[in-house]
Design an enzyme around this catalytic site. Sequence first.
Site, PDB file in Angstrom:
ATOM      1  N   HIS A   1      -3.505   7.067   2.599  1.00  0.00           N
ATOM      2  CA  HIS A   1      -3.877   5.776   2.012  1.00  0.00           C
ATOM      3  C   HIS A   1      -5.288   5.426   2.492  1.00  0.00           C
ATOM      4  CE1 HIS A   1      -4.028   1.687   0.903  1.00  0.00           C
ATOM      5  NE2 HIS A   1      -3.853   1.211   2.123  1.00  0.00           N
TER       6      HIS A   1
ATOM      7  N   ASN B   1     -10.130  -0.170  -0.801  1.00  0.00           N
ATOM      8  CA  ASN B   1      -8.665  -0.128  -0.659  1.00  0.00           C
ATOM      9  C   ASN B   1      -8.027  -0.784  -1.881  1.00  0.00           C
ATOM     10  OD1 ASN B   1      -5.978  -0.521  -0.049  1.00  0.00           O
ATOM     11  ND2 ASN B   1      -6.330  -1.404   1.974  1.00  0.00           N
TER      12      ASN B   1
ATOM     13  N   CYS C   1       0.811  -1.231   0.000  1.00  0.00           N
ATOM     14  CA  CYS C   1       0.000   0.000   0.000  1.00  0.00           C
ATOM     15  C   CYS C   1       0.841   1.278   0.000  1.00  0.00           C
ATOM     16  CB  CYS C   1      -0.949   0.004   1.193  1.00  0.00           C
ATOM     17  SG  CYS C   1      -2.022  -1.428   1.229  1.00  0.00           S
TER      18      CYS C   1
HETATM   19  O1  UT7 Z   1      -4.034  -1.355   3.582  1.00  0.00           O
HETATM   20  C1  UT7 Z   1      -3.281  -1.765   4.696  1.00  0.00           C
HETATM   21  C2  UT7 Z   1      -3.793  -3.069   5.184  1.00  0.00           C
HETATM   22  N1  UT7 Z   1      -5.043  -3.126   5.853  1.00  0.00           N
HETATM   23  C3  UT7 Z   1      -5.523  -2.253   6.768  1.00  0.00           C
HETATM   24  O2  UT7 Z   1      -5.036  -1.197   7.031  1.00  0.00           O
HETATM   25  C4  UT7 Z   1      -6.737  -2.716   7.533  1.00  0.00           C
HETATM   26  C5  UT7 Z   1      -6.583  -2.462   9.016  1.00  0.00           C
HETATM   27  N2  UT7 Z   1      -7.619  -3.050   9.814  1.00  0.00           N
HETATM   28  C6  UT7 Z   1      -8.948  -2.750   9.716  1.00  0.00           C
HETATM   29  O3  UT7 Z   1      -9.337  -1.974   8.870  1.00  0.00           O
HETATM   30  C7  UT7 Z   1      -9.897  -3.351  10.713  1.00  0.00           C
HETATM   31  O4  UT7 Z   1      -9.174  -3.935  11.770  1.00  0.00           O
HETATM   32  C8  UT7 Z   1     -10.861  -4.402  10.080  1.00  0.00           C
HETATM   33  C9  UT7 Z   1     -11.832  -3.696   9.158  1.00  0.00           C
HETATM   34  C10 UT7 Z   1     -10.092  -5.463   9.330  1.00  0.00           C
HETATM   35  C11 UT7 Z   1     -11.674  -5.079  11.201  1.00  0.00           C
HETATM   36  O5  UT7 Z   1     -12.365  -4.097  11.959  1.00  0.00           O
HETATM   37  P1  UT7 Z   1     -12.290  -4.100  13.545  1.00  0.00           P
HETATM   38  O6  UT7 Z   1     -13.171  -3.031  14.016  1.00  0.00           O
HETATM   39  O7  UT7 Z   1     -10.840  -4.051  13.931  1.00  0.00           O
HETATM   40  O8  UT7 Z   1     -12.944  -5.472  13.895  1.00  0.00           O
HETATM   41  P2  UT7 Z   1     -12.355  -6.656  14.783  1.00  0.00           P
HETATM   42  O9  UT7 Z   1     -11.384  -7.453  14.014  1.00  0.00           O
HETATM   43  O10 UT7 Z   1     -11.962  -6.111  16.126  1.00  0.00           O
HETATM   44  O11 UT7 Z   1     -13.654  -7.486  15.030  1.00  0.00           O
HETATM   45  C12 UT7 Z   1     -14.751  -6.985  15.802  1.00  0.00           C
HETATM   46  C13 UT7 Z   1     -15.924  -7.920  15.622  1.00  0.00           C
HETATM   47  C14 UT7 Z   1     -15.552  -9.402  15.766  1.00  0.00           C
HETATM   48  O12 UT7 Z   1     -16.651 -10.077  16.360  1.00  0.00           O
HETATM   49  P3  UT7 Z   1     -16.635 -10.459  17.911  1.00  0.00           P
HETATM   50  O13 UT7 Z   1     -15.417 -11.312  18.100  1.00  0.00           O
HETATM   51  O14 UT7 Z   1     -16.528  -9.134  18.641  1.00  0.00           O
HETATM   52  O15 UT7 Z   1     -17.928 -11.148  18.091  1.00  0.00           O
HETATM   53  C15 UT7 Z   1     -15.386  -9.858  14.335  1.00  0.00           C
HETATM   54  O16 UT7 Z   1     -15.602 -11.241  14.187  1.00  0.00           O
HETATM   55  O17 UT7 Z   1     -16.432  -7.785  14.282  1.00  0.00           O
HETATM   56  C16 UT7 Z   1     -16.468  -9.064  13.649  1.00  0.00           C
HETATM   57  N3  UT7 Z   1     -16.221  -8.877  12.232  1.00  0.00           N
HETATM   58  C17 UT7 Z   1     -17.212  -8.665  11.361  1.00  0.00           C
HETATM   59  N4  UT7 Z   1     -18.538  -8.573  11.516  1.00  0.00           N
HETATM   60  C18 UT7 Z   1     -19.291  -8.346  10.426  1.00  0.00           C
HETATM   61  C19 UT7 Z   1     -15.024  -8.865  11.568  1.00  0.00           C
HETATM   62  N5  UT7 Z   1     -15.238  -8.643  10.265  1.00  0.00           N
HETATM   63  C20 UT7 Z   1     -16.572  -8.515  10.107  1.00  0.00           C
HETATM   64  C21 UT7 Z   1     -17.409  -8.278   9.008  1.00  0.00           C
HETATM   65  N6  UT7 Z   1     -18.747  -8.198   9.203  1.00  0.00           N
HETATM   66  N7  UT7 Z   1     -16.926  -8.112   7.757  1.00  0.00           N
END
Ligand code: UT7
Length: 333
Positions: A256, A286, A117
Amino acid sequence: MSKIHAVITGIGGYVPNYVMTNEEISTMVDTNDEWITKRIGIKERRILKSEEGRGITYLAEKALGNLKLKHEFNPLEIEAVIFATTTPDYILPNAASLIAQKAGMTKAFGLDVSAACSGFLYGLEVANSFISSGKYKKVMCFSGDVLSTVTDYKDRNTCPIFADGCGCALLEATDEPVGIIDSILCSEGNVEHLHIYGGGSINPAGHETVDQRLHYIWQDGKIVFKHAVSSMSDTSEKLIKRNNLSLNDVDWVVPHQANLRIIDAVTNRLGIPMDKVMVNIQKYGNTSAGTIPLCLWDWEPKLRKGDNIILTAFGAGFTWGATYLKWGYDPKD
Ligand code: UT7
């Protein structure tokens, strides 16, 4: 003799025609429009379908076509082509050589830059070094990815985020005080938290790697999120300070586009109001190396000669950094 600067004299971009909505993503994994909009900030993204075309150089050729609509140049005058991508058409040859040939830039040599990225910042740094050395005068820098080809549409942690798109920037030598002024680039080897394990020289492609889904991107989103916020804000802040810019002097920040909450957190830390921040994640997602040039392309009609612009990115590697550039031209018809 005055210092030679490398200035962007034309910008182009392209995203594929196919619009993949959050509703479509919700048919593939357990998610919904509300979660994706709230947690990531994406409403839809563009995906390259084989009916339209294939490969990053297809997108690059289209982006170049859009650059040429406003900025004509002689392809034979281009001396170097840089392509920042992690999804080249093939493992070899490199994408830069292929697009140079397709676009008639046959006097140029081509090299790919792999920095995920952060690719556009790294590509600009290479182009800037070539030009400011005095050896080259015109360098074309492509930057983009076809992330749909490495996205696991069974993994809800990654598939709502990634998308396809490409930009390109023509850089030329100038002795005016515009162009790339300064940059801070960093990397730290970290394969654990963001990677594609399959297809390289450790896990060469084979039935086993395919069965284990190793050819897809995997990330620990939370860790990547935290590193992205601190790295992008720290390098941008350092760059702004060391160039004696006040926050008022900064006309635009181009972060980004990985997650709207990352963008909010970075710009909040910097104290930059959102009306100076380029954001198009809601419509393009992204696109990795594509996000920053796609923003510049979208905002080109609003940019004025002399505008102070801070670009900042974070990606796999980890790679990250910030670049300070002074925009080189007023809007063209
Ligand atoms: O380009 C450079 C590379 N990438 C990035 O910069 C991405 C960086 N990270 C992120 O953007 C975020 O961490 C994500 C979008 C990947 C995830 O968001 P988050 O708010 O950090 O979610 P999380 O991983 O803490 O998960 C929170 C909850 C979990 O459920 P429980 O365990 O609390 O019940 C996940 O299982 O959200 C759940 N979850 C989802 N729910 C619905 C994770 N993905 C999804 C989804 N839809 N797509």
